[in-house]
Design a protein around this motif. Structure first.
Motif, short mmCIF file in Angstrom:
data_model
loop_
_atom_site.label_atom_id
_atom_site.label_comp_id
_atom_site.label_asym_id
_atom_site.label_seq_id
_atom_site.Cartn_x
_atom_site.Cartn_y
_atom_site.Cartn_z
N ARG A 40 0.72 -1.19 0.04
CA ARG A 40 0.00 0.00 -0.10
C ARG A 40 0.81 1.33 -0.02
NH1 ARG A 40 -2.37 0.63 5.39
NH2 ARG A 40 -0.24 1.21 5.84
N GLU A 41 1.83 1.44 0.77
CA GLU A 41 2.65 2.53 0.79
C GLU A 41 3.45 2.73 -0.15
OE1 GLU A 41 3.38 2.76 5.59
OE2 GLU A 41 4.76 1.58 4.46
N ALA A 42 4.11 1.46 -1.15
CA ALA A 42 4.66 1.73 -2.35
C ALA A 42 3.88 2.34 -3.15
CB ALA A 42 5.04 0.15 -2.63
N CYS A 43 2.59 1.82 -3.48
CA CYS A 43 1.67 2.28 -4.28
C CYS A 43 1.35 3.80 -4.10
CB CYS A 43 0.29 1.55 -4.39
SG CYS A 43 0.65 0.12 -5.06
N ASN A 44 1.12 4.23 -2.89
CA ASN A 44 0.96 5.63 -2.43
C ASN A 44 2.07 6.43 -2.83
OD1 ASN A 44 -1.94 5.34 -1.42
ND2 ASN A 44 -0.80 4.90 0.60
N ALA A 45 3.31 5.79 -2.81
CA ALA A 45 4.64 6.66 -3.16
C ALA A 45 4.83 6.73 -4.92
CB ALA A 45 5.78 6.11 -2.47
N PHE A 46 3.81 6.24 -5.56
CA PHE A 46 4.25 5.89 -6.80
C PHE A 46 3.93 7.26 -7.56
CE2 PHE A 46 3.52 3.92 -10.94
CZ PHE A 46 4.26 2.76 -10.86
N SER A 47 4.91 8.11 -8.06
CA SER A 47 4.96 9.16 -8.93
C SER A 47 3.68 10.12 -8.71
CB SER A 47 4.89 8.63 -10.46
OG SER A 47 5.11 9.70 -11.14
N THR A 48 3.16 10.56 -9.74
CA THR A 48 2.03 11.52 -9.70
C THR A 48 0.64 10.78 -9.72
OG1 THR A 48 1.95 11.64 -12.19
CG2 THR A 48 3.44 13.05 -10.97
N VAL A 49 -0.14 11.55 -9.25
CA VAL A 49 -1.48 11.03 -9.50
C VAL A 49 -1.99 10.40 -10.72
CG1 VAL A 49 -4.17 11.42 -8.92
CG2 VAL A 49 -2.54 12.38 -7.22
N SER A 50 -1.89 11.22 -11.73
CA SER A 50 -1.97 10.79 -13.30
C SER A 50 -1.56 9.38 -13.51
CB SER A 50 -1.65 12.02 -14.04
OG SER A 50 -0.35 12.18 -14.01
N ILE A 51 -0.16 9.24 -13.04
CA ILE A 51 0.44 7.95 -13.38
C ILE A 51 0.03 6.95 -12.55
CG2 ILE A 51 2.65 6.98 -13.10
CD1 ILE A 51 2.80 8.90 -15.41
N MET A 52 -0.39 7.08 -11.38
CA MET A 52 -1.00 5.91 -10.55
C MET A 52 -2.51 5.66 -11.01
SD MET A 52 -0.57 8.03 -6.55
CE MET A 52 -1.79 6.48 -5.99
N VAL B 61 12.40 14.51 -6.19
CA VAL B 61 11.08 15.24 -6.18
C VAL B 61 10.19 13.85 -6.20
CG1 VAL B 61 11.86 17.30 -7.26
CG2 VAL B 61 10.85 15.39 -8.70
N VAL B 62 8.96 14.40 -5.58
CA VAL B 62 7.82 13.44 -5.25
C VAL B 62 7.61 12.68 -6.65
CG1 VAL B 62 5.50 13.23 -4.97
CG2 VAL B 62 6.68 14.90 -3.55
N ALA B 63 7.50 13.25 -7.81
CA ALA B 63 7.17 12.65 -9.19
C ALA B 63 8.42 11.80 -9.63
CB ALA B 63 6.66 13.42 -10.24
N ASP B 64 9.62 11.81 -9.28
CA ASP B 64 10.82 11.48 -9.63
C ASP B 64 10.74 9.61 -9.20
OD1 ASP B 64 12.88 10.92 -11.08
OD2 ASP B 64 14.43 12.02 -9.66
N ILE B 65 11.59 9.08 -10.21
CA ILE B 65 11.59 7.58 -9.73
C ILE B 65 12.70 7.73 -8.56
CG2 ILE B 65 11.24 6.49 -12.06
CD1 ILE B 65 14.27 6.30 -12.29
N SER B 66 12.80 6.51 -7.74
CA SER B 66 13.51 6.50 -6.51
C SER B 66 15.09 6.53 -6.74
CB SER B 66 13.10 5.17 -5.66
OG SER B 66 13.76 4.13 -6.25
N GLN B 67 15.52 7.36 -5.84
CA GLN B 67 17.08 7.37 -5.62
C GLN B 67 17.40 5.96 -4.79
OE1 GLN B 67 17.16 11.05 -3.70
NE2 GLN B 67 18.68 11.72 -5.30
N VAL B 68 16.59 5.45 -4.06
CA VAL B 68 16.74 4.31 -3.16
C VAL B 68 15.41 4.07 -2.59
CG1 VAL B 68 17.65 3.09 -1.24
CG2 VAL B 68 18.96 4.64 -2.31
N CYS B 69 14.63 2.80 -2.81
CA CYS B 69 13.64 2.39 -1.95
C CYS B 69 13.58 1.14 -1.51
CB CYS B 69 12.35 2.50 -3.03
SG CYS B 69 12.61 1.37 -4.41
N ALA B 70 12.88 0.91 -0.19
CA ALA B 70 13.28 -0.20 0.59
C ALA B 70 11.91 -0.81 1.10
CB ALA B 70 14.25 -0.04 1.78
#
Length: 299
Positions: free
Chosen positions: A102-114, A196-205
């Motif tokens: 759920r948290e990964a999906c909520n962190a997913f780029s912009t609303v339009s991309i989601m 930035v919020v809309a960018d792909i991750s530098q690191v995600c875990a």
């Protein structure tokens, strides 16, 4: 035929098909072979086409294939590959037992991309930075891969073959993602750092812990943007399994993660920065997952 002379939009010519069923999609793939490309949400394929990195002869949209859509809760969770990231982020079934996803999906780029992006598209793109991949790995996900005459199940940990590469064979489509029911006392969490919020991750875990009293009886730790594919860190998992859930134990495991990952330096972050960030967000995710595991429900 679709054609546009403006290279900033879609320069190459291509045919377009919108099958209404998997059977029709398989027939098109069989007929056109490697000249066909599947379109799910289009959030990656269309970008690649605009940049002229891909020039398919035929674009096969899966938007009309209703067999690929939906979330079903049974003993575990079955997610149609065409299910959007937005649908997953709002699903009570996902939120109740699979917090990291759920948290990964909520962190997913912009609303339009989601709204446009799909779970199947995100993993089939096979980006090392795919947000959903670490969460799916800690939830022990597997994918159902179908072709015109067969079906097979592949653990997600064996699905990625390299940057942009998977074990999919010509004519195959990922139809479902399946997550087993988490054990009692499970807690999970996801963390992401980007420019930035809309960018792909530098690191995600993402992490998942099984808690029994003061001890950790099971542990999974996975990261993105730190290796050629999304990866689990087995040595850190082993260090925590059987240990007490203390801040010191979490810090030591996070240190192992920073040592064992294989990040690179690129335009988004340096190798040393990625190691530092990985250490920090894994420690934080472990603490959160431990707290959730003690709240009396799998989350």
């Amino acid at each position: 035929m679709y054609m546009n002379t403006n290279t900033r939009i879609l320069a190459p010519e291509f045919d377009f098909a919108r099958p209404a069923s998997l059977a029709e999609a398989f027939a098109l793939l069989r007929k056109h072979g490697r000249g066909a490309r599947l379109l799910a949400g289009g959030t990656d394929l269309l970008v690649q086409m605009k940049m002229e990195r891909l020039s398919p002869e035929l674009v096969v949209s899966l938007a009309g294939v209703k067999e690929l859509d939906g979330i079903t809760m049974g003993d575990g969770l079955t997610i149609g590959a065409g299910t959007t990231i937005q649908s997953l982020s709002r699903s009570p079934a996902v939120g109740a037992r699979f917090a990291a996803l759920r948290e990964a999906c909520n962190a997913f780029s912009t609303v339009s991309i989601m709204y446009m992006g799909t779970l199947g598209g995100n993993i089939c793109n096979a980006s090392p930075a795919a947000d959903t991949a670490p969460a799916l790995l800690v939830h022990d996900a597997s994918v159902i891969i179908a072709s015109a005459g067969s079906e097979r199940r592949v653990p997600l940990a064996e699905f990625f073959a390299g940057p942009g590469k998977t074990v999919l064979k010509p004519g195959e489509i990922v139809t479902e993602v399946r997550l087993p029911a988490p054990a009692a006392g499970t807690g999970s969490a996801f963390r992401k750092i980007s420019r930035v919020v809309a960018d792909i991750s530098q690191v995600c875990a993402a992490v998942s812990l099984v808690r029994d009293g003061a001890r950790i009886t099971g542990c999974r730790i996975a990261l993105g943007s730190v290796a050629p594919t999304p990866v689990r860190v087995a040595r850190a998992e082993a260090a925590l399994t059987g240990a007490e859930g203390t801040a010191d134990a979490f810090a030591k495991a996070a240190e192992i993660v920073a040592e064992d990952i294989r990040p690179i330096s690129d335009v988004r972050a340096s190798e040393s920065y990625r190691r530092h960030v990985a250490r920090t967000i894994v420690r934080d995710a472990l603490q959160t997952a431990w707290q959730r595991a003690g709240e009396g429900a799998t989350k």
